[in-house]
Write an enzyme that holds these catalytic residues in place. Structure first.
Site, PDB file in Angstrom:
ATOM      1  N   SER A  71       0.827  -1.217   0.000  1.00 15.38           N
ATOM      2  CA  SER A  71       0.000   0.000   0.000  1.00 15.38           C
ATOM      3  C   SER A  71       0.855   1.258   0.000  1.00 15.38           C
ATOM      4  O   SER A  71       0.462   2.287  -0.566  1.00 15.38           O
ATOM      5  CB  SER A  71      -0.939   0.003   1.214  1.00 15.38           C
ATOM      6  OG  SER A  71      -0.201  -0.056   2.423  1.00 15.38           O
ATOM      7  N   HIS A  90      17.031  47.478  18.012  1.00 18.26           N
ATOM      8  CA  HIS A  90      16.622  47.303  19.407  1.00 18.26           C
ATOM      9  C   HIS A  90      15.439  48.205  19.761  1.00 18.26           C
ATOM     10  O   HIS A  90      15.260  48.605  20.909  1.00 18.26           O
ATOM     11  CB  HIS A  90      17.793  47.579  20.378  1.00 18.26           C
ATOM     12  CG  HIS A  90      19.013  46.781  20.083  1.00 18.26           C
ATOM     13  ND1 HIS A  90      19.186  45.496  20.519  1.00 18.26           N
ATOM     14  CD2 HIS A  90      20.117  47.092  19.360  1.00 18.26           C
ATOM     15  CE1 HIS A  90      20.351  45.039  20.086  1.00 18.26           C
ATOM     16  NE2 HIS A  90      20.937  45.984  19.375  1.00 18.26           N
ATOM     17  N   SER A 121     -13.888  47.969  15.975  1.00 17.86           N
ATOM     18  CA  SER A 121     -14.049  47.701  17.400  1.00 17.86           C
ATOM     19  C   SER A 121     -15.530  47.733  17.729  1.00 17.86           C
ATOM     20  O   SER A 121     -16.289  48.509  17.138  1.00 17.86           O
ATOM     21  CB  SER A 121     -13.303  48.764  18.224  1.00 17.86           C
ATOM     22  OG  SER A 121     -13.686  48.696  19.590  1.00 17.86           O
ATOM     23  N   LYS A 136     -11.652  52.902  15.116  1.00 12.88           N
ATOM     24  CA  LYS A 136     -10.598  51.909  14.881  1.00 12.88           C
ATOM     25  C   LYS A 136     -10.599  51.335  13.463  1.00 12.88           C
ATOM     26  O   LYS A 136     -11.632  50.983  12.909  1.00 12.88           O
ATOM     27  CB  LYS A 136     -10.759  50.736  15.862  1.00 12.88           C
ATOM     28  CG  LYS A 136     -10.581  51.096  17.328  1.00 12.88           C
ATOM     29  CD  LYS A 136      -9.116  51.301  17.661  1.00 12.88           C
ATOM     30  CE  LYS A 136      -8.334  50.016  17.645  1.00 12.88           C
ATOM     31  NZ  LYS A 136      -8.786  49.035  18.652  1.00 12.88           N
ATOM     32  N   THR A 163      -0.986   8.316   9.690  1.00 16.60           N
ATOM     33  CA  THR A 163      -1.874   9.187  10.467  1.00 16.60           C
ATOM     34  C   THR A 163      -1.465  10.644  10.339  1.00 16.60           C
ATOM     35  O   THR A 163      -2.299  11.540  10.169  1.00 16.60           O
ATOM     36  CB  THR A 163      -1.851   8.761  11.948  1.00 16.60           C
ATOM     37  OG1 THR A 163      -2.260   7.398  12.041  1.00 16.60           O
ATOM     38  CG2 THR A 163      -2.761   9.632  12.784  1.00 16.60           C
TER      39      THR A 163
END
Length: 478
Positions: A140, A188, A318, A324, A364
């Site tokens: 198979s 940063h 919103s 918004k 699976t």
């Protein structure tokens, strides 16, 4: 117990007997088959259960045809009409798929159910005397691994790669259109040497293009060598046939002229080792990671007001704040790509490992390929939709950069080093680090420097807006 049963029954009735007129998607457990069904329905052509059945039928039919061309073994030479009959079985109807599932309920074996289905379909044809050659000498996994390879190839070429090409095109267009749109960079999270919006888009375009080129020509390994990878049954039945050569020819026969291909692997256990699956999923995971990084950066640009979003009539951002416009497309993209990567990375770690000759855990896991690929597809789709709604606000970006003249400290100290001025870094550090400074203050500082008037004039020409190096040029070459 009776009371609990009664409560459950009433709850069941409330949920399932008061259904809307088209409840199918509202009752789906998976968001892919529910909320996002319309957006991912294209993938049903490639990764649904019925699609997998069709791929298996295709492999079985083509194998039957290939055997008929062998000398000394196989069914008799098939007519053009008989070959056509075999290939027509590939186009499964819903009724065909249901029949295969019915057979599988008895066999408890999905591939054997396909073989029995084909016997039924061909029983009234001129091929009825040759049906012993269906699934001849195969395990198979021979059928399954080729079917999944075809599934992956077709999903990539039919759905994912076109979306990624569109995304790459959109990024390159942004890069070129806004090549000179000056923008404050951040390292940063802090103000850093300026860049341009176009150049930042070109970075993502270049990264995406690199991985996409690999994806477009990726070779997926497949095998056809019987139960434990040694051609045992086939050699026993026909020892004079060069079965490895037959395997190679058969597998590459599925290839198109170019694009994603199938390649034959000869050294396997019962299962194809899945190493190329792992490589493929890692490429997709890297693409998704690049896209998630882009989603997050655009989110920040929107947050800072550097990128504007178009308001769509009828939409709300919103439930309580009317003003918004949320970057939900980029957020949805990030979320779906994250789900996809969780599965793709698991596939890459899990699938190349199998106990001895094989265990069924790989089968699976393979059934979840469609889930991962659909979430990736959704992620690209949301990102593309988001890109269609945004526009850089060059005025706000310019205001942001002019508010940080301290970014010129790098350029000034490097030019001073060129001129041999000692402690030039420290001079600029004392002037700017952790301090608010104006462009006028910097120009006053330049006048005090121990350099020639020509160098001072050079330094005075520096502004945050023109200190962009090759950013504009790089943006145009992406």
């Amino acid at each position: 117990v009776r009371l609990k049963a009664s409560i459950f029954k009433n709850a069941y009735k409330r949920i399932f007997y008061r259904m809307p007129s088209n409840p199918e998607s509202l009752q789906a457990i998976s968001a892919l088959d529910g909320r996002y069904k319309q957006k991912v329905e294209l993938l049903a052509l490639y990764v649904s259960e019925q699609a997998l059945m069709s791929y298996r039928v295709r492999v079985e039919a083509e194998y039957f045809i290939a055997l008929s061309n062998l000398r000394g073994l196989g069914p008799r030479k098939l007519s053009t009409r008989e070959i056509s009959i075999l290939r027509k079985t590939i186009k499964l109807s819903s009724e065909d798929a249901e029949r295969i599932k019915t057979i599988e309920a008895t066999t408890n074996h999905d591939v054997k159910a396909v073989e029995y289905f084909m016997r039924e379909k061909l029983a009234s044809s001129s091929l009825k005397t040759e049906l012993q050659w269906l699934h001849f000498g195969l395990t198979s996994e021979d059928v399954n691994n080729i079917s999944y390879a075809l599934m992956l190839r077709d999903t990539l070429e039919g759905a994912l790669i076109p979306h990624l090409r569109s995304l790459l095109k959109a990024l390159k267009a942004l890069a070129r259109t806004y090549a000179a749109a000056v923008m404050l960079a951040r390292t940063h999270g802090q103000p850093a040497s300026p860049t341009t919006f176009g150049k930042e888009m070109s970075v993502f375009a270049a990264r995406l293009e690199r991985e996409l080129r690999k994806l477009e020509v990726f070779p997926i390994s497949a095998k056809l060598n019987s139960a434990t990878g040694n051609y045992n049954a086939l050699v026993a039945a026909a020892p004079k046939i060069d079965w490895p050569a037959f395997s190679k020819k058969f597998i590459v026969s599925f290839n198109k002229r170019k694009g994603v291909t199938l390649s034959c692997v000869l050294h396997t256990t019962q299962i194809e080792p899945h190493d190329t699956y792992a490589e493929l999923f890692q490429i997709l995971a890297r693409i998704n990671t690049i896209c998630m990084g882009f989603d997050q950066d655009i989110w920040r640009y929107v947050s800072d007001g550097w990128v504007k979003q178009k308001a769509k009539k009828g939409e709300v951002g919103s439930s309580t704040m009317p003003h918004k416009i949320n970057p939900i497309d980029f957020e949805n993209s990030e979320g779906n790509l994250g789900v996809a990567n969780a599965l793709l990375n698991f596939f890459a770690q899990k699938l190349p490992i199998s106990r001895l000759q094989r265990d069924l855990s790989d089968s699976t896991v393979e059934r979840n390929f469609g889930t991962a690929l659909a979430h990736a597809y959704l992620g690209y789709d949301s990102l593309l939709r988001g890109l269609g709604k945004i526009e850089p606000d060059t005025r706000i970006m310019r205001e942001a950069i002019t508010a940080h003249p301290e970014v010129l400290a790098e350029a000034i100290q490097i030019i001073l080093r060129r001129e041999g001025v000692e402690s030039s870094y420290e001079l600029l550090k004392d002037l700017t680090r952790g301090k608010q400074i104006t462009l006028a203050g910097i120009r006053a500082f330049i006048k005090t420097l121990p350099v020639s008037d020509a160098v001072k004039k050079e330094l005075q020409k520096l502004t945050p807006e023109n200190y962009i190096g090759l950013a504009a040029k790089l943006a145009k070459t992406s």
